[in-house]
Design a protein around this motif. Structure first.
Motif, PDB file in Angstrom:
ATOM      1  N   ARG A 163      -6.327  -8.625  -6.780  1.00  0.00           N
ATOM      2  CA  ARG A 163      -6.228  -8.076  -5.433  1.00  0.00           C
ATOM      3  C   ARG A 163      -5.751  -9.111  -4.415  1.00  0.00           C
ATOM      4  O   ARG A 163      -5.361  -8.753  -3.301  1.00  0.00           O
ATOM      5  CB  ARG A 163      -7.586  -7.507  -4.992  1.00  0.00           C
ATOM      6  CG  ARG A 163      -8.711  -8.522  -4.999  1.00  0.00           C
ATOM      7  CD  ARG A 163     -10.037  -7.922  -4.583  1.00  0.00           C
ATOM      8  NE  ARG A 163     -11.136  -8.818  -4.868  1.00  0.00           N
ATOM      9  CZ  ARG A 163     -12.236  -8.908  -4.130  1.00  0.00           C
ATOM     10  NH1 ARG A 163     -12.352  -8.173  -3.048  1.00  0.00           N
ATOM     11  NH2 ARG A 163     -13.218  -9.717  -4.482  1.00  0.00           N
ATOM     12  N   GLY A 221      -9.080  -1.091   1.962  1.00  0.00           N
ATOM     13  CA  GLY A 221      -8.131  -0.357   1.150  1.00  0.00           C
ATOM     14  C   GLY A 221      -7.712   0.956   1.771  1.00  0.00           C
ATOM     15  O   GLY A 221      -7.639   1.094   2.994  1.00  0.00           O
ATOM     16  N   HIS A 270     -11.033   5.616  -3.790  1.00  0.00           N
ATOM     17  CA  HIS A 270     -10.700   4.481  -2.935  1.00  0.00           C
ATOM     18  C   HIS A 270      -9.904   3.455  -3.733  1.00  0.00           C
ATOM     19  O   HIS A 270     -10.225   3.161  -4.885  1.00  0.00           O
ATOM     20  CB  HIS A 270     -11.968   3.823  -2.386  1.00  0.00           C
ATOM     21  CG  HIS A 270     -11.706   2.798  -1.329  1.00  0.00           C
ATOM     22  ND1 HIS A 270     -11.622   1.448  -1.599  1.00  0.00           N
ATOM     23  CD2 HIS A 270     -11.489   2.925   0.010  1.00  0.00           C
ATOM     24  CE1 HIS A 270     -11.387   0.784  -0.481  1.00  0.00           C
ATOM     25  NE2 HIS A 270     -11.292   1.647   0.513  1.00  0.00           N
ATOM     26  N   HIS A 271      -8.854   2.908  -3.114  1.00  0.00           N
ATOM     27  CA  HIS A 271      -7.975   1.948  -3.773  1.00  0.00           C
ATOM     28  C   HIS A 271      -7.939   0.655  -2.952  1.00  0.00           C
ATOM     29  O   HIS A 271      -7.519   0.677  -1.788  1.00  0.00           O
ATOM     30  CB  HIS A 271      -6.561   2.518  -3.897  1.00  0.00           C
ATOM     31  CG  HIS A 271      -6.516   3.881  -4.521  1.00  0.00           C
ATOM     32  ND1 HIS A 271      -6.453   4.077  -5.894  1.00  0.00           N
ATOM     33  CD2 HIS A 271      -6.534   5.119  -3.954  1.00  0.00           C
ATOM     34  CE1 HIS A 271      -6.437   5.381  -6.142  1.00  0.00           C
ATOM     35  NE2 HIS A 271      -6.487   6.031  -4.986  1.00  0.00           N
ATOM     36  N   PRO A 272      -8.362  -0.474  -3.527  1.00  0.00           N
ATOM     37  CA  PRO A 272      -8.305  -1.742  -2.778  1.00  0.00           C
ATOM     38  C   PRO A 272      -6.857  -2.123  -2.463  1.00  0.00           C
ATOM     39  O   PRO A 272      -5.954  -1.886  -3.267  1.00  0.00           O
ATOM     40  CB  PRO A 272      -8.931  -2.755  -3.744  1.00  0.00           C
ATOM     41  CG  PRO A 272      -9.706  -1.930  -4.725  1.00  0.00           C
ATOM     42  CD  PRO A 272      -8.973  -0.635  -4.848  1.00  0.00           C
ATOM     43  N   THR A 273      -6.648  -2.706  -1.310  1.00  0.00           N
ATOM     44  CA  THR A 273      -5.327  -3.206  -0.948  1.00  0.00           C
ATOM     45  C   THR A 273      -5.188  -4.662  -1.394  1.00  0.00           C
ATOM     46  O   THR A 273      -6.169  -5.381  -1.548  1.00  0.00           O
ATOM     47  CB  THR A 273      -5.109  -3.125   0.572  1.00  0.00           C
ATOM     48  OG1 THR A 273      -6.311  -3.488   1.253  1.00  0.00           O
ATOM     49  CG2 THR A 273      -4.701  -1.737   0.991  1.00  0.00           C
ATOM     50  N   ALA A 277       0.835  -1.206   0.000  1.00  0.00           N
ATOM     51  CA  ALA A 277       0.000   0.000   0.000  1.00  0.00           C
ATOM     52  C   ALA A 277       0.871   1.258   0.000  1.00  0.00           C
ATOM     53  O   ALA A 277       0.621   2.206  -0.759  1.00  0.00           O
ATOM     54  CB  ALA A 277      -0.933   0.001   1.206  1.00  0.00           C
ATOM     55  N   PRO A 287      -6.687  -2.596   5.816  1.00  0.00           N
ATOM     56  CA  PRO A 287      -6.033  -3.177   4.638  1.00  0.00           C
ATOM     57  C   PRO A 287      -6.224  -4.693   4.539  1.00  0.00           C
ATOM     58  O   PRO A 287      -6.341  -5.236   3.442  1.00  0.00           O
ATOM     59  CB  PRO A 287      -4.560  -2.819   4.837  1.00  0.00           C
ATOM     60  CG  PRO A 287      -4.558  -1.638   5.744  1.00  0.00           C
ATOM     61  CD  PRO A 287      -5.741  -1.827   6.649  1.00  0.00           C
TER      62      PRO A 287
END
Length: 504
Positions: free
Chosen positions: A326, A255, A279-282, A33, A240
């Motif tokens: 992911r 995320g 928003h960004h997925p981890t 991340a 996360p």
């Protein structure tokens, strides 16, 4: 343009289910991340509102790994951290590991002083030449703006959060009058909002945030492990990593956020600064649910055969799910955590239902990291008990006497389990755990009560087991000569699977 990033609830040091690889997962997920924040988002500052660590009592390895990861962040990108309930749980201490990291220059530890004046919080400015043990606010100076981006911190306050928020609102207003008005204001805080997780008590209402909203443009939250947003100023990114099977479901997003501020203007007042949030997925370890209805099967052998056929039929779908980007490490799927759920009515004795053997077989067949068994079944005898139980025993003056009913049910369950020789004692343990849960006592306390009773009643079954698996799934195969898969002993320690998306 200025870019800020917001992550929370990293829980470094959490050895979930007693599995060592899960402890390493927490670090690996944070590492990837941070790398994306720095390279893809080109962040100018990182926010982390609470639960950097899973416990205040850290193993030296966890502290060392944390310092290594934070050392990769450039000096001109501040990591601004506030305290969560896990960063300082149980009895408070004068100095925590957050104070240590602050003094070492790895983070800027932000918290409010709430004791001097019962009406107003006090926020000390961060001074690079004299950082002290913490600060109250941090200014990010930006060209073209008539004021800084000002970031405040509020530590975990539990049931006192509502009162603290009023003090914070007054304190931010007085701070700005003393130090000049900012162009944009951020508050880091660690609490849950109403209605986001219905089973979680002690949340903050929107009404309690009314005065804070007048002073703050972006409320950076942690504590709930599920992504949610509200009113275009309240943001919670979700942890996360998932920390139980409920959090591992697809409807729980995990995320971090990137916040892009339009700084190509020169006007006073925070309301004039426009910002966009993404928003960004981890990259995290996959959870996969397997459900199996025990009702149609008349014998243990028939059930075992049907279960194995069901698992084999489901394997292709599991592999496809775990191959999502992911969930991969170095382009390869990672061994999943399996949420194994048995449902329906068991047609034979519970003592003959060997879930441990079925879960061990599943773990090996699917190369799973861990199998968490969740029971949603009742036996035919329990159903018979409920239908035949004497109403005079469980009803008194027309009201249900739940204590009597629970005793009968718990003892019947115990008699049909592998603990049948101690049925009465096991029934007492179940009843005590149920009472603790009804009283909303901490999950850790309930777990310790059960574990203690188990050690006393069954000392031969209570030895702890540490699973030996690869340190880090993100290490390049060519570097260490090993693949991304993990190996683990089939013996698994017992850990309660929480039902709320936050570690209490």
């Amino acid at each position: 343009m200025l870019t800020l990033t917001h992550i929370a609830d990293t829980h470094l040091g959490h050895r979930q289910y007693g599995v060592k690889q899960r402890e390493d997962d927490m670090v690996s997920t944070l590492r990837t991340a941070l790398d994306k924040m720095l390279t893809e988002q080109d962040t100018d500052a990182i926010f982390l509102p609470g639960d950097l660590f899973h416990s205040r009592d850290l193993r030296p390895k966890i502290l060392h790994q944390t310092e290594q990861e934070l050392a990769q962040v450039p000096d001109d990108v501040p990591v601004l951290v506030s305290r969560g309930n896990h960063d300082e749980n149980l009895t408070p201490r004068d100095v925590t590991w957050l104070n240590y990291l602050h003094q070492r220059g790895h983070i800027v530890f932000l918290q409010a002083e709430l004791t001097a004046d019962p009406e107003t919080a006090w926020f000390n400015p961060y001074e690079p030449d004299n950082p002290g043990q913490s600060a109250g606010f941090y200014d990010i100076n930006v060209e073209n703006l008539d004021g800084p981006i000002r970031v405040f911190g509020l530590q975990w306050r539990g049931a006192k959060t509502g009162q603290a928020l009023q003090q914070v609102a007054d304190g931010i207003r007085e701070t700005n009058e003393m130090h000049g008005q900012p162009a944009f204001t951020v508050l880091l805080a660690h609490f849950g909002m109403e209605d986001e997780v219905p089973t979680l008590g002690g949340t903050v209402t929107h009404a309690e945030l009314r005065d804070v909203k007048e002073q703050v443009d972006y409320l950076a939250l942690g504590h709930i492990h599920k992504r949610y947003e509200a009113a275009d100023w309240i943001y919670n990114p979700g942890s996360p990593e998932a920390h139980n099977t409920r959090e591992g479901r697809d409807d729980w997003e995990h995320g971090y956020y990137s916040i892009r501020l339009d700084t190509d203007i020169s006007v006073a007042g925070s309301a004039a600064v426009e910002f966009d949030v993404a928003h960004h997925p981890t990259k995290r370890r996959p959870y996969y649910r397997v459900e199996f209805d025990v009702t149609p099967h008349e014998s243990p052998g028939e059930l075992e055969t049907a279960f194995k056929e069901h698992v084999q039929d489901e394997q292709a779908a599991m592999m496809e799910y775990c191959s999502q980007e992911r969930f991969t490490a170095n382009g390869e799927p990672r061994s999943p955590i399996i949420d194994l759920r048995f449902t329906g009515t068991l047609q034979f004795s519970r003592g003959d239902f060997r879930t441990d053997e079925l879960s061990e077989w599943l773990e090996e067949a699917w190369d799973a990291l861990y199998v968490q068994v969740n029971m949603g079944i009742r036996t035919a005898n329990i159903q018979q008990l409920l239908s035949e139980i004497d109403e005079e025993d469980v009803f008194k003056d027309g009201k249900l006497n739940t204590a009597v009913l629970e005793d009968r049910v718990f003892e019947t369950i115990a008699k049909e389990s592998m603990y049948a020789e101690h049925a009465s004692d096991v029934a007492d343990v179940l009843g005590s755990a149920h009472q603790m849960a009804q009283a909303e006592e901490a999950v850790e306390d309930i777990q310790e009560s059960i574990s203690s009773a188990r050690r006393d009643l069954f000392p031969d079954l209570a030895d702890g087991v540490v699973l030996n698996v690869d340190e880090d799934p993100f290490v390049d195969d060519e570097v260490d000569g090993e693949g991304p898969g993990e190996s683990a002993d089939n013996e698994s320690p017992v850990e309660a699977d929480e039902t709320v998306g936050v570690s209490e």
